[in-house]
Scaffold this motif. Structure first.
Motif, PDB file in Angstrom:
ATOM      1  N   LEU A  70     -73.240 -65.751  54.739  1.00  0.00           N
ATOM      2  CA  LEU A  70     -73.647 -65.615  53.338  1.00  0.00           C
ATOM      3  C   LEU A  70     -72.436 -65.277  52.465  1.00  0.00           C
ATOM      4  O   LEU A  70     -72.322 -65.772  51.337  1.00  0.00           O
ATOM      5  N   LYS A  71     -71.530 -64.479  52.970  1.00  0.00           N
ATOM      6  CA  LYS A  71     -70.285 -64.190  52.244  1.00  0.00           C
ATOM      7  C   LYS A  71     -69.529 -65.488  51.991  1.00  0.00           C
ATOM      8  O   LYS A  71     -69.038 -65.732  50.887  1.00  0.00           O
ATOM      9  N   HIS A  72     -69.459 -66.359  52.996  1.00  0.00           N
ATOM     10  CA  HIS A  72     -68.802 -67.668  52.834  1.00  0.00           C
ATOM     11  C   HIS A  72     -69.494 -68.482  51.738  1.00  0.00           C
ATOM     12  O   HIS A  72     -68.827 -69.099  50.901  1.00  0.00           O
ATOM     13  N   PHE A  73     -70.821 -68.489  51.745  1.00  0.00           N
ATOM     14  CA  PHE A  73     -71.579 -69.192  50.705  1.00  0.00           C
ATOM     15  C   PHE A  73     -71.151 -68.719  49.311  1.00  0.00           C
ATOM     16  O   PHE A  73     -70.868 -69.525  48.423  1.00  0.00           O
ATOM     17  N   PHE A  74     -71.099 -67.405  49.123  1.00  0.00           N
ATOM     18  CA  PHE A  74     -70.679 -66.883  47.827  1.00  0.00           C
ATOM     19  C   PHE A  74     -69.220 -67.224  47.538  1.00  0.00           C
ATOM     20  O   PHE A  74     -68.868 -67.555  46.399  1.00  0.00           O
ATOM     21  N   ASP A  75     -68.377 -67.143  48.552  1.00  0.00           N
ATOM     22  CA  ASP A  75     -66.949 -67.461  48.356  1.00  0.00           C
ATOM     23  C   ASP A  75     -66.744 -68.878  47.830  1.00  0.00           C
ATOM     24  O   ASP A  75     -65.901 -69.103  46.960  1.00  0.00           O
ATOM     25  N   ILE A  76     -67.499 -69.839  48.366  1.00  0.00           N
ATOM     26  CA  ILE A  76     -67.269 -71.238  47.979  1.00  0.00           C
ATOM     27  C   ILE A  76     -68.018 -71.655  46.719  1.00  0.00           C
ATOM     28  O   ILE A  76     -67.704 -72.688  46.140  1.00  0.00           O
ATOM     29  N   THR A  77     -68.995 -70.854  46.288  1.00  0.00           N
ATOM     30  CA  THR A  77     -69.784 -71.266  45.132  1.00  0.00           C
ATOM     31  C   THR A  77     -69.568 -70.410  43.886  1.00  0.00           C
ATOM     32  O   THR A  77     -69.767 -70.898  42.766  1.00  0.00           O
ATOM     33  N   PHE A  78     -69.192 -69.180  44.030  1.00  0.00           N
ATOM     34  CA  PHE A  78     -69.204 -68.198  42.942  1.00  0.00           C
ATOM     35  C   PHE A  78     -68.565 -68.710  41.654  1.00  0.00           C
ATOM     36  O   PHE A  78     -69.225 -68.775  40.612  1.00  0.00           O
ATOM     37  N   ASN A  79     -67.304 -69.017  41.693  1.00  0.00           N
ATOM     38  CA  ASN A  79     -66.597 -69.407  40.461  1.00  0.00           C
ATOM     39  C   ASN A  79     -67.131 -70.702  39.859  1.00  0.00           C
ATOM     40  O   ASN A  79     -67.171 -70.852  38.635  1.00  0.00           O
ATOM     41  N   ALA A  80     -67.562 -71.613  40.693  1.00  0.00           N
ATOM     42  CA  ALA A  80     -68.017 -72.917  40.206  1.00  0.00           C
ATOM     43  C   ALA A  80     -69.409 -72.876  39.581  1.00  0.00           C
ATOM     44  O   ALA A  80     -69.749 -73.759  38.788  1.00  0.00           O
ATOM     45  N   VAL A  81     -70.224 -71.869  39.916  1.00  0.00           N
ATOM     46  CA  VAL A  81     -71.599 -71.843  39.418  1.00  0.00           C
ATOM     47  C   VAL A  81     -71.889 -70.710  38.448  1.00  0.00           C
ATOM     48  O   VAL A  81     -72.939 -70.696  37.800  1.00  0.00           O
ATOM     49  N   ARG A  82     -70.986 -69.769  38.333  1.00  0.00           N
ATOM     50  CA  ARG A  82     -71.250 -68.532  37.597  1.00  0.00           C
ATOM     51  C   ARG A  82     -71.764 -68.770  36.179  1.00  0.00           C
ATOM     52  O   ARG A  82     -72.796 -68.234  35.801  1.00  0.00           O
ATOM     53  N   GLU A  83     -71.100 -69.551  35.407  1.00  0.00           N
ATOM     54  CA  GLU A  83     -71.514 -69.729  34.015  1.00  0.00           C
ATOM     55  C   GLU A  83     -72.785 -70.566  33.892  1.00  0.00           C
ATOM     56  O   GLU A  83     -73.676 -70.234  33.107  1.00  0.00           O
ATOM     57  N   GLU A  84     -72.883 -71.628  34.660  1.00  0.00           N
ATOM     58  CA  GLU A  84     -74.038 -72.536  34.523  1.00  0.00           C
ATOM     59  C   GLU A  84     -75.346 -71.941  35.038  1.00  0.00           C
ATOM     60  O   GLU A  84     -76.413 -72.356  34.595  1.00  0.00           O
ATOM     61  N   THR A  85     -75.274 -71.019  35.980  1.00  0.00           N
ATOM     62  CA  THR A  85     -76.503 -70.484  36.582  1.00  0.00           C
ATOM     63  C   THR A  85     -76.853 -69.098  36.064  1.00  0.00           C
ATOM     64  O   THR A  85     -77.827 -68.502  36.533  1.00  0.00           O
ATOM     65  N   GLU A  86     -76.113 -68.620  35.100  1.00  0.00           N
ATOM     66  CA  GLU A  86     -76.378 -67.287  34.559  1.00  0.00           C
ATOM     67  C   GLU A  86     -77.832 -67.166  34.111  1.00  0.00           C
ATOM     68  O   GLU A  86     -78.398 -68.097  33.539  1.00  0.00           O
ATOM     69  N   LYS A  87     -78.416 -66.047  34.387  1.00  0.00           N
ATOM     70  CA  LYS A  87     -79.789 -65.673  34.014  1.00  0.00           C
ATOM     71  C   LYS A  87     -80.864 -66.366  34.846  1.00  0.00           C
ATOM     72  O   LYS A  87     -82.055 -66.214  34.560  1.00  0.00           O
ATOM     73  N   ARG A  88     -80.480 -67.100  35.861  1.00  0.00           N
ATOM     74  CA  ARG A  88     -81.509 -67.709  36.723  1.00  0.00           C
ATOM     75  C   ARG A  88     -82.130 -66.629  37.610  1.00  0.00           C
ATOM     76  O   ARG A  88     -81.469 -65.699  38.045  1.00  0.00           O
ATOM     77  N   PRO A  89     -83.424 -66.783  37.891  1.00  0.00           N
ATOM     78  CA  PRO A  89     -84.118 -65.779  38.704  1.00  0.00           C
ATOM     79  C   PRO A  89     -83.771 -65.905  40.181  1.00  0.00           C
ATOM     80  O   PRO A  89     -83.508 -66.996  40.691  1.00  0.00           O
ATOM     81  N   PHE A  90     -83.788 -64.757  40.854  1.00  0.00           N
ATOM     82  CA  PHE A  90     -83.510 -64.731  42.280  1.00  0.00           C
ATOM     83  C   PHE A  90     -84.112 -63.467  42.892  1.00  0.00           C
ATOM     84  O   PHE A  90     -84.501 -62.532  42.197  1.00  0.00           O
ATOM     85  N   SER A  91     -84.149 -63.469  44.192  1.00  0.00           N
ATOM     86  CA  SER A  91     -84.387 -62.262  44.966  1.00  0.00           C
ATOM     87  C   SER A  91     -83.809 -62.489  46.352  1.00  0.00           C
ATOM     88  O   SER A  91     -83.203 -63.542  46.604  1.00  0.00           O
ATOM     89  N   TYR A  92     -84.007 -61.520  47.232  1.00  0.00           N
ATOM     90  CA  TYR A  92     -83.385 -61.627  48.548  1.00  0.00           C
ATOM     91  C   TYR A  92     -84.091 -60.749  49.573  1.00  0.00           C
ATOM     92  O   TYR A  92     -84.864 -59.861  49.223  1.00  0.00           O
ATOM     93  N   TRP A  93     -83.756 -61.051  50.824  1.00  0.00           N
ATOM     94  CA  TRP A  93     -84.172 -60.184  51.920  1.00  0.00           C
ATOM     95  C   TRP A  93     -82.940 -59.828  52.746  1.00  0.00           C
ATOM     96  O   TRP A  93     -82.013 -60.622  52.861  1.00  0.00           O
ATOM     97  N   ILE A  94     -82.963 -58.591  53.249  1.00  0.00           N
ATOM     98  CA  ILE A  94     -81.895 -58.103  54.118  1.00  0.00           C
ATOM     99  C   ILE A  94     -82.544 -57.390  55.290  1.00  0.00           C
ATOM    100  O   ILE A  94     -83.400 -56.523  55.101  1.00  0.00           O
ATOM    101  N   HIS A  95     -82.116 -57.751  56.478  1.00  0.00           N
ATOM    102  CA  HIS A  95     -82.587 -57.062  57.678  1.00  0.00           C
ATOM    103  C   HIS A  95     -81.407 -56.396  58.360  1.00  0.00           C
ATOM    104  O   HIS A  95     -80.336 -56.993  58.480  1.00  0.00           O
ATOM    105  N   GLY A  96     -81.611 -55.171  58.789  1.00  0.00           N
ATOM    106  CA  GLY A  96     -80.549 -54.460  59.489  1.00  0.00           C
ATOM    107  C   GLY A  96     -81.046 -53.794  60.746  1.00  0.00           C
ATOM    108  O   GLY A  96     -82.237 -53.511  60.894  1.00  0.00           O
ATOM    109  N   GLY A  97     -80.106 -53.536  61.632  1.00  0.00           N
ATOM    110  CA  GLY A  97     -80.434 -52.799  62.839  1.00  0.00           C
ATOM    111  C   GLY A  97     -80.347 -51.300  62.625  1.00  0.00           C
ATOM    112  O   GLY A  97     -81.131 -50.532  63.177  1.00  0.00           O
TER     113      GLY A  97
END
Length: 149
Positions: A70-97
Protein backbone atom coordinates in the motif's frame (compact mmCIF):
# COMPACT_ATOMS: atom_id res chain seq x y z
CA UNK A 1 -22.00 5.44 -13.78
CA UNK A 2 -19.76 6.12 -10.77
CA UNK A 3 -16.71 4.05 -9.94
CA UNK A 4 -15.60 2.81 -6.54
CA UNK A 5 -11.98 1.70 -6.46
CA UNK A 6 -11.01 -0.79 -3.78
CA UNK A 7 -7.23 -0.93 -3.38
CA UNK A 8 -5.95 -3.53 -0.96
CA UNK A 9 -3.08 -5.68 0.16
CA UNK A 10 -4.62 -9.01 1.18
CA UNK A 11 -1.95 -11.73 0.92
CA UNK A 12 -3.47 -14.05 3.55
CA UNK A 13 -6.83 -15.82 3.84
CA UNK A 14 -7.68 -13.66 6.86
CA UNK A 15 -7.05 -10.42 4.97
CA UNK A 16 -8.81 -11.76 1.89
CA UNK A 17 -11.89 -12.46 4.01
CA UNK A 18 -11.96 -8.85 5.21
CA UNK A 19 -11.62 -7.51 1.68
CA UNK A 20 -14.23 -9.94 0.37
CA UNK A 21 -16.69 -8.55 2.92
CA UNK A 22 -15.94 -4.99 1.75
CA UNK A 23 -16.55 -6.06 -1.85
CA UNK A 24 -19.77 -7.84 -0.92
CA UNK A 25 -21.10 -4.66 0.68
CA UNK A 26 -20.04 -2.49 -2.25
CA UNK A 27 -21.74 -4.83 -4.71
CA UNK A 28 -25.00 -5.05 -2.78
CA UNK A 29 -27.90 -5.41 -5.23
CA UNK A 30 -29.68 -2.47 -3.60
CA UNK A 31 -26.87 -0.13 -4.72
CA UNK A 32 -27.17 0.85 -8.36
CA UNK A 33 -25.13 2.94 -10.74
CA UNK A 34 -21.74 2.01 -9.26
CA UNK A 35 -18.99 0.01 -10.88
CA UNK A 36 -16.79 -1.62 -8.26
CA UNK A 37 -13.17 -2.09 -9.32
CA UNK A 38 -10.92 -4.17 -7.09
CA UNK A 39 -7.16 -4.01 -7.49
CA UNK A 40 -4.24 -5.13 -5.42
CA UNK A 41 -2.07 -2.29 -4.19
CA UNK A 42 0.73 -3.50 -6.46
CA UNK A 43 -1.50 -3.36 -9.56
CA UNK A 44 -3.36 -0.06 -9.10
CA UNK A 45 -2.13 2.82 -11.23
CA UNK A 46 -2.49 6.58 -11.48
CA UNK A 47 -5.10 6.06 -14.20
CA UNK A 48 -7.15 3.80 -11.92
CA UNK A 49 -7.18 6.42 -9.17
CA UNK A 50 -8.07 9.25 -11.53
CA UNK A 51 -10.93 7.23 -13.05
CA UNK A 52 -12.55 6.52 -9.67
CA UNK A 53 -15.08 8.63 -7.80
CA UNK A 54 -14.39 7.13 -4.35
CA UNK A 55 -11.98 4.76 -2.67
CA UNK A 56 -11.77 2.02 -0.07
CA UNK A 57 -8.25 1.12 0.99
CA UNK A 58 -7.24 -1.99 2.89
CA UNK A 59 -4.04 -3.07 4.57
CA UNK A 60 -2.46 -5.15 7.25
CA UNK A 61 -0.20 -3.52 9.79
CA UNK A 62 3.36 -4.62 9.13
CA UNK A 63 5.97 -3.66 11.72
CA UNK A 64 3.64 -0.94 12.96
CA UNK A 65 3.02 0.61 9.55
CA UNK A 66 0.84 0.15 6.48
CA UNK A 67 1.92 -2.71 4.22
CA UNK A 68 4.80 -2.07 1.85
CA UNK A 69 2.43 -2.75 -1.04
CA UNK A 70 0.00 0.00 0.00
CA UNK A 71 2.93 2.34 0.66
CA UNK A 72 4.13 1.59 -2.89
CA UNK A 73 0.64 2.41 -4.22
CA UNK A 74 0.77 5.81 -2.53
CA UNK A 75 4.37 6.38 -3.65
CA UNK A 76 3.52 5.91 -7.33
CA UNK A 77 0.21 7.76 -7.34
CA UNK A 78 0.36 10.57 -4.76
CA UNK A 79 1.82 13.46 -6.74
CA UNK A 80 0.01 12.58 -9.96
CA UNK A 81 -3.48 12.40 -8.42
CA UNK A 82 -3.40 14.84 -5.51
CA UNK A 83 -4.99 17.86 -7.15
CA UNK A 84 -7.49 16.06 -9.38
CA UNK A 85 -8.87 13.77 -6.67
CA UNK A 86 -9.07 16.30 -3.86
CA UNK A 87 -12.26 16.05 -1.79
CA UNK A 88 -13.19 12.60 -3.10
CA UNK A 89 -14.74 10.31 -0.49
CA UNK A 90 -12.85 7.37 0.94
CA UNK A 91 -12.49 5.07 3.88
CA UNK A 92 -10.27 2.17 4.85
CA UNK A 93 -9.71 -0.93 6.87
CA UNK A 94 -6.60 -1.87 8.83
CA UNK A 95 -5.93 -5.20 10.47
CA UNK A 96 -3.12 -5.75 12.93
CA UNK A 97 -1.70 -8.51 15.01
CA UNK A 98 -0.53 -6.34 17.88
CA UNK A 99 -0.79 -2.62 17.19
CA UNK A 100 -2.23 -0.45 14.42
CA UNK A 101 -1.24 2.99 15.72
CA UNK A 102 1.53 3.68 13.17
CA UNK A 103 -0.59 2.42 10.28
CA UNK A 104 -3.49 4.60 11.37
CA UNK A 105 -1.25 7.66 11.56
CA UNK A 106 0.20 6.90 8.13
CA UNK A 107 -3.23 6.46 6.56
CA UNK A 108 -4.49 9.70 8.09
CA UNK A 109 -1.38 11.62 7.07
CA UNK A 110 -1.29 10.37 3.48
CA UNK A 111 -5.00 10.82 2.80
CA UNK A 112 -4.98 14.26 4.42
CA UNK A 113 -2.15 15.17 2.05
CA UNK A 114 -4.26 13.94 -0.84
CA UNK A 115 -7.16 16.05 0.35
CA UNK A 116 -9.54 13.08 0.39
CA UNK A 117 -12.57 13.25 2.66
CA UNK A 118 -13.21 10.46 5.13
CA UNK A 119 -16.77 9.37 4.36
CA UNK A 120 -17.24 6.40 6.70
CA UNK A 121 -15.73 5.26 9.97
CA UNK A 122 -12.66 3.13 9.21
CA UNK A 123 -12.60 -0.49 10.33
CA UNK A 124 -9.55 -1.02 12.53
CA UNK A 125 -9.03 -4.16 14.58
CA UNK A 126 -6.60 -6.73 15.92
CA UNK A 127 -6.58 -10.52 15.86
CA UNK A 128 -9.00 -12.90 14.26
CA UNK A 129 -11.88 -11.84 12.03
CA UNK A 130 -15.05 -12.12 14.07
CA UNK A 131 -18.55 -12.00 12.57
CA UNK A 132 -18.92 -8.38 13.70
CA UNK A 133 -15.73 -7.45 11.80
CA UNK A 134 -17.08 -9.02 8.62
CA UNK A 135 -20.37 -7.17 9.12
CA UNK A 136 -18.56 -3.87 9.62
CA UNK A 137 -16.39 -4.49 6.55
CA UNK A 138 -19.50 -5.16 4.48
CA UNK A 139 -21.12 -2.01 5.83
CA UNK A 140 -17.97 -0.03 5.00
CA UNK A 141 -18.04 -1.13 1.35
CA UNK A 142 -21.76 -0.56 1.07
CA UNK A 143 -21.60 2.89 2.63
CA UNK A 144 -18.97 4.22 0.25
CA UNK A 145 -20.68 2.66 -2.78
CA UNK A 146 -24.08 4.05 -1.77
CA UNK A 147 -22.56 7.49 -1.29
CA UNK A 148 -21.62 7.70 -4.98
CA UNK A 149 -24.60 5.82 -6.43
Amino acid sequence: MSTLLIVHHSPTPLLTSINDSVIKGARNDAITGVEVRVLSALEATVEDVLAADAYVLGTATNFGYISGALKHFFDITFNAVREETEKRPFSYWIHGGYDTTGAERAMESITTGLGWKLAAEPLIFLGEVLPEHADKAEELGGTIAALIS
